[in-house]
Design a protein around this motif. Structure first.
Motif, PDB file in Angstrom:
ATOM      1  N   VAL A  45     -16.209  -7.098 -12.688  1.00  0.00           N
ATOM      2  CA  VAL A  45     -14.888  -6.630 -12.270  1.00  0.00           C
ATOM      3  C   VAL A  45     -15.065  -5.587 -11.178  1.00  0.00           C
ATOM      4  CG1 VAL A  45     -13.706  -7.019 -14.486  1.00  0.00           C
ATOM      5  CG2 VAL A  45     -14.884  -4.834 -14.080  1.00  0.00           C
ATOM      6  N   GLU A  46     -14.060  -5.499 -10.307  1.00  0.00           N
ATOM      7  CA  GLU A  46     -14.044  -4.390  -9.348  1.00  0.00           C
ATOM      8  C   GLU A  46     -13.044  -3.358  -9.831  1.00  0.00           C
ATOM      9  OE1 GLU A  46     -13.039  -5.262  -5.237  1.00  0.00           O
ATOM     10  OE2 GLU A  46     -13.296  -3.155  -4.662  1.00  0.00           O
ATOM     11  N   ALA A  47     -13.468  -2.116  -9.871  1.00  0.00           N
ATOM     12  CA  ALA A  47     -12.600  -1.014 -10.290  1.00  0.00           C
ATOM     13  C   ALA A  47     -11.791  -0.535  -9.093  1.00  0.00           C
ATOM     14  CB  ALA A  47     -13.451   0.131 -10.842  1.00  0.00           C
ATOM     15  N   LEU A  48     -10.480  -0.458  -9.260  1.00  0.00           N
ATOM     16  CA  LEU A  48      -9.600  -0.018  -8.169  1.00  0.00           C
ATOM     17  C   LEU A  48      -8.700   1.103  -8.683  1.00  0.00           C
ATOM     18  CD1 LEU A  48      -8.862  -3.662  -7.046  1.00  0.00           C
ATOM     19  CD2 LEU A  48      -9.983  -1.955  -5.570  1.00  0.00           C
ATOM     20  N   VAL A  49      -8.668   2.193  -7.958  1.00  0.00           N
ATOM     21  CA  VAL A  49      -7.895   3.347  -8.417  1.00  0.00           C
ATOM     22  C   VAL A  49      -6.396   3.079  -8.260  1.00  0.00           C
ATOM     23  CG1 VAL A  49      -7.944   4.588  -6.186  1.00  0.00           C
ATOM     24  CG2 VAL A  49      -7.719   5.880  -8.328  1.00  0.00           C
ATOM     25  N   ARG A  50      -5.629   3.560  -9.221  1.00  0.00           N
ATOM     26  CA  ARG A  50      -4.174   3.446  -9.178  1.00  0.00           C
ATOM     27  C   ARG A  50      -3.572   4.811  -9.459  1.00  0.00           C
ATOM     28  NH1 ARG A  50      -5.305  -0.251  -6.813  1.00  0.00           N
ATOM     29  NH2 ARG A  50      -4.940  -2.467  -7.160  1.00  0.00           N
ATOM     30  N   TRP A  51      -2.532   5.154  -8.714  1.00  0.00           N
ATOM     31  CA  TRP A  51      -1.894   6.454  -8.926  1.00  0.00           C
ATOM     32  C   TRP A  51      -0.389   6.271  -9.007  1.00  0.00           C
ATOM     33  CZ3 TRP A  51      -1.647  11.155  -5.064  1.00  0.00           C
ATOM     34  CH2 TRP A  51      -1.248  12.297  -5.775  1.00  0.00           C
ATOM     35  N   ARG A  52       0.136   6.597 -10.165  1.00  0.00           N
ATOM     36  CA  ARG A  52       1.580   6.544 -10.342  1.00  0.00           C
ATOM     37  C   ARG A  52       2.107   7.964 -10.302  1.00  0.00           C
ATOM     38  NH1 ARG A  52       4.231   2.834 -14.843  1.00  0.00           N
ATOM     39  NH2 ARG A  52       6.231   2.501 -13.834  1.00  0.00           N
ATOM     40  N   HIS A  53       2.676   8.290  -9.178  1.00  0.00           N
ATOM     41  CA  HIS A  53       3.152   9.646  -8.937  1.00  0.00           C
ATOM     42  C   HIS A  53       4.505   9.837  -9.619  1.00  0.00           C
ATOM     43  CE1 HIS A  53       4.752  13.059  -6.610  1.00  0.00           C
ATOM     44  NE2 HIS A  53       3.496  13.367  -6.393  1.00  0.00           N
ATOM     45  N   GLN A  54       4.702  11.033 -10.197  1.00  0.00           N
ATOM     46  CA  GLN A  54       5.930  11.275 -10.958  1.00  0.00           C
ATOM     47  C   GLN A  54       7.206  11.032 -10.166  1.00  0.00           C
ATOM     48  OE1 GLN A  54       5.802  15.094 -12.798  1.00  0.00           O
ATOM     49  NE2 GLN A  54       4.878  14.308 -14.685  1.00  0.00           N
ATOM     50  N   ARG A  55       7.236  11.491  -8.928  1.00  0.00           N
ATOM     51  CA  ARG A  55       8.456  11.322  -8.127  1.00  0.00           C
ATOM     52  C   ARG A  55       8.402  10.097  -7.230  1.00  0.00           C
ATOM     53  NH1 ARG A  55       6.863  16.005  -6.625  1.00  0.00           N
ATOM     54  NH2 ARG A  55       6.839  15.416  -4.426  1.00  0.00           N
ATOM     55  N   LEU A  56       7.214   9.824  -6.675  1.00  0.00           N
ATOM     56  CA  LEU A  56       7.124   8.818  -5.608  1.00  0.00           C
ATOM     57  C   LEU A  56       6.785   7.420  -6.096  1.00  0.00           C
ATOM     58  CD1 LEU A  56       5.208  11.051  -3.024  1.00  0.00           C
ATOM     59  CD2 LEU A  56       7.660  10.558  -3.075  1.00  0.00           C
ATOM     60  N   GLY A  57       6.448   7.291  -7.377  1.00  0.00           N
ATOM     61  CA  GLY A  57       6.060   5.962  -7.867  1.00  0.00           C
ATOM     62  C   GLY A  57       4.615   5.648  -7.499  1.00  0.00           C
ATOM     63  N   TRP A  58       4.289   4.377  -7.455  1.00  0.00           N
ATOM     64  CA  TRP A  58       2.907   3.988  -7.163  1.00  0.00           C
ATOM     65  C   TRP A  58       2.548   4.304  -5.715  1.00  0.00           C
ATOM     66  CZ3 TRP A  58      -0.140   2.598 -11.096  1.00  0.00           C
ATOM     67  CH2 TRP A  58       0.460   2.098 -12.262  1.00  0.00           C
ATOM     68  N   ILE A  59       1.466   4.985  -5.522  1.00  0.00           N
ATOM     69  CA  ILE A  59       0.980   5.254  -4.166  1.00  0.00           C
ATOM     70  C   ILE A  59      -0.303   4.448  -3.969  1.00  0.00           C
ATOM     71  CG2 ILE A  59       0.267   7.010  -2.514  1.00  0.00           C
ATOM     72  CD1 ILE A  59       1.723   9.078  -4.145  1.00  0.00           C
ATOM     73  N   ALA A  60      -0.368   3.690  -2.882  1.00  0.00           N
ATOM     74  CA  ALA A  60      -1.518   2.819  -2.637  1.00  0.00           C
ATOM     75  C   ALA A  60      -2.770   3.634  -2.319  1.00  0.00           C
ATOM     76  CB  ALA A  60      -1.213   1.882  -1.475  1.00  0.00           C
ATOM     77  N   PRO A  61      -3.936   3.166  -2.797  1.00  0.00           N
ATOM     78  CA  PRO A  61      -5.185   3.856  -2.462  1.00  0.00           C
ATOM     79  C   PRO A  61      -5.422   3.927  -0.955  1.00  0.00           C
ATOM     80  CG  PRO A  61      -5.628   1.774  -3.628  1.00  0.00           C
ATOM     81  CD  PRO A  61      -4.159   2.029  -3.708  1.00  0.00           C
ATOM     82  N   THR A  62      -4.912   2.946  -0.224  1.00  0.00           N
ATOM     83  CA  THR A  62      -5.086   3.001   1.237  1.00  0.00           C
ATOM     84  C   THR A  62      -4.322   4.176   1.846  1.00  0.00           C
ATOM     85  OG1 THR A  62      -3.320   1.341   1.346  1.00  0.00           O
ATOM     86  CG2 THR A  62      -5.576   0.564   1.638  1.00  0.00           C
ATOM     87  N   GLU A  63      -3.388   4.760   1.072  1.00  0.00           N
ATOM     88  CA  GLU A  63      -2.701   5.957   1.546  1.00  0.00           C
ATOM     89  C   GLU A  63      -3.426   7.237   1.140  1.00  0.00           C
ATOM     90  OE1 GLU A  63       1.566   6.217   1.947  1.00  0.00           O
ATOM     91  OE2 GLU A  63       1.757   4.443   0.674  1.00  0.00           O
ATOM     92  N   PHE A  64      -3.825   7.328  -0.148  1.00  0.00           N
ATOM     93  CA  PHE A  64      -4.366   8.632  -0.555  1.00  0.00           C
ATOM     94  C   PHE A  64      -5.889   8.742  -0.520  1.00  0.00           C
ATOM     95  CE2 PHE A  64      -5.844   7.864  -4.879  1.00  0.00           C
ATOM     96  CZ  PHE A  64      -5.051   6.819  -5.343  1.00  0.00           C
ATOM     97  N   VAL A  65      -6.611   7.626  -0.583  1.00  0.00           N
ATOM     98  CA  VAL A  65      -8.077   7.732  -0.487  1.00  0.00           C
ATOM     99  C   VAL A  65      -8.516   8.301   0.875  1.00  0.00           C
ATOM    100  CG1 VAL A  65     -10.267   6.457  -0.497  1.00  0.00           C
ATOM    101  CG2 VAL A  65      -8.583   6.033  -2.296  1.00  0.00           C
ATOM    102  N   PRO A  66      -7.959   7.792   1.983  1.00  0.00           N
ATOM    103  CA  PRO A  66      -8.356   8.377   3.271  1.00  0.00           C
ATOM    104  C   PRO A  66      -8.049   9.872   3.369  1.00  0.00           C
ATOM    105  CG  PRO A  66      -7.218   6.306   3.630  1.00  0.00           C
ATOM    106  CD  PRO A  66      -7.069   6.626   2.173  1.00  0.00           C
ATOM    107  N   MET A  67      -6.967  10.318   2.700  1.00  0.00           N
ATOM    108  CA  MET A  67      -6.670  11.755   2.701  1.00  0.00           C
ATOM    109  C   MET A  67      -7.741  12.521   1.941  1.00  0.00           C
ATOM    110  SD  MET A  67      -2.553  11.501   2.098  1.00  0.00           S
ATOM    111  CE  MET A  67      -2.498  13.172   1.539  1.00  0.00           C
ATOM    112  N   ALA A  68      -8.123  11.978   0.790  1.00  0.00           N
ATOM    113  CA  ALA A  68      -9.167  12.630  -0.004  1.00  0.00           C
ATOM    114  C   ALA A  68     -10.492  12.645   0.758  1.00  0.00           C
ATOM    115  CB  ALA A  68      -9.331  11.906  -1.340  1.00  0.00           C
ATOM    116  N   GLU A  69     -10.703  11.609   1.570  1.00  0.00           N
ATOM    117  CA  GLU A  69     -11.967  11.496   2.310  1.00  0.00           C
ATOM    118  C   GLU A  69     -12.118  12.543   3.402  1.00  0.00           C
ATOM    119  OE1 GLU A  69     -11.828   7.380   3.477  1.00  0.00           O
ATOM    120  OE2 GLU A  69     -13.381   6.825   2.030  1.00  0.00           O
TER     121      GLU A  69
END
Ligand code: C2E
Ligand code: MG
Ligand code: MG
Length: 291
Positions: A62-86
């Motif tokens: 299996v490939e592990a893929l991060v998922r983030w369900r933000h309280q106000r914004l709903g699901w945020i795609a890893p392509t949005e927040f991973v580059p920020m973390a990087e």
């Protein structure tokens, strides 16, 4: 998809559209807090997408893929927040959390009688030193898992080659016995000389080529040459983003080793992986072809 999630009716995540709102520094702060205060309670989760061996039709990993369900914004795609973390040190914390969570999950599956391999996406920024290999050596002992059950997927081969510390970090992972996979292969620039020097065990054909395999001769030629190149260098080759049966069959005929994509199964929460494999881990169409 052949298989969709059953336990929560959550077969695929539908991301909200943040394009007008724009997510920025505030989100990064929240991600930092999430990682420090307990990722699960802050809405971070790992979904797993099955990887199938094309010859046998078996789910081998299996490939592990991060998922983030933000309280106000709903699901945020890893392509949005991973580059920020990087852009900062946060990526290291995210990577370690993903690795630890995935290995803990592998242990749970193992205890339930499911033998799987897990691939975790890491960032080039995680390869500035051999720290990652040290961390993994300890976690593998902790969970009593052999290193070859873990694979790290690295993006952007062009930026990892020719840098000494990165080469050392990759060598340390190889020494540990962890598999190294080049993600989005064919998109960036990676010379054959560099590819030969890197301790890589697998390449993943980017979904942009895979999705046009049946409709565009040039893309078909690219896929064919990647498969040939991989076989010449004795690397495994996996196709990703497979969305239909003709493509799936064509990849098997081309000699591709493995495939993943929504045609077979979407990324899913870990309990659904158990349900999927309990139902029979083999891909019915290919079983009919190969037996
Ligand atoms: P990737 O590693 O190439 O992951 C595959 C992506 O393709 C996933 O998107 C997956 O949901 C999607 N996908 C799977 N099957 C299909 C299909 O049949 N058709 C199409 N169109 N897409 C399919 P996701 O989860 O949104 O991740 C996007 C990218 O974000 C990943 O690409 C990876 O580069 C990055 N990423 C995801 N999770 C992590 C993580 O934990 N750490 C790091 N560093 N990067 C991550
Ligand atoms: Mg990947
Ligand atoms: Mg990929």
């Amino acid at each position: 998809a052949m298989y969709t999630a059953k336990s929560r009716g959550l077969d695929s995540v539908v991301y909200s559209d943040h394009s007008t709102e724009g997510i920025g520094g505030a989100i990064l702060t929240e991600l930092r807090e999430a990682l420090q205060s307990g990722p699960e309670t802050a809405g971070l989760a790992v979904h797993y997408q099955p990887q199938v061996e094309l010859g046998s039709g078996e789910v081998v990993g299996v490939e592990a893929l991060v998922r983030w369900r933000h309280q106000r914004l709903g699901w945020i795609a890893p392509t949005e927040f991973v580059p920020m973390a990087e852009r900062g040190v946060l990526i290291g914390e995210l990577t370690r959390w993903m690795l630890d969570t995935s290995l803990a999950q592998l242990r749970d599956w193992e205890d339930a009688g499911l033998k799987l391999r897990v691939a975790v996406n890491i960032s080039v920024r995680d390869l500035q030193s051999v720290e990652l290999a040290d961390f993994l050596a300890r976690r593998l002992v902790h969970y009593q898992l052999p290193a070859d059950r873990l694979r790290v997927e690295i993006d952007d081969a062009s930026s990892i080659s020719g840098r000494e510390n990165v080469q050392a970090a990759l060598d340390a992972l190889e020494d540990l016995g962890v598999g190294i996979s080049l993600d989005h292969f064919g998109i960036g620039y990676c010379s054959l000389t560099r590819l030969r020097r890197l301790p890589v065990s697998e390449v993943k054909i980017d979904s942009s080529f895979v999705s046009r395999l049946m409709s565009d001769d040039d893309d078909a030629a690219v896929v064919r040459s990647i498969v040939d190149l991989a076989s010449a260098l004795e690397l495994a080759v996996v196709a990703e983003g497979v969305e239909d049966e003709p493509t799936w069959r064509a990849l098997a005929a081309l000699g591709c080793n493995g495939a993943q994509g929504n045609y077979f199964a979407h990324p899913m929460p870990p309990e659904d992986v158990v349900l999927l494999l309990r139902d029979g881990s083999r891909f019915p169409l290919l079983r009919a072809v190969s037996s």
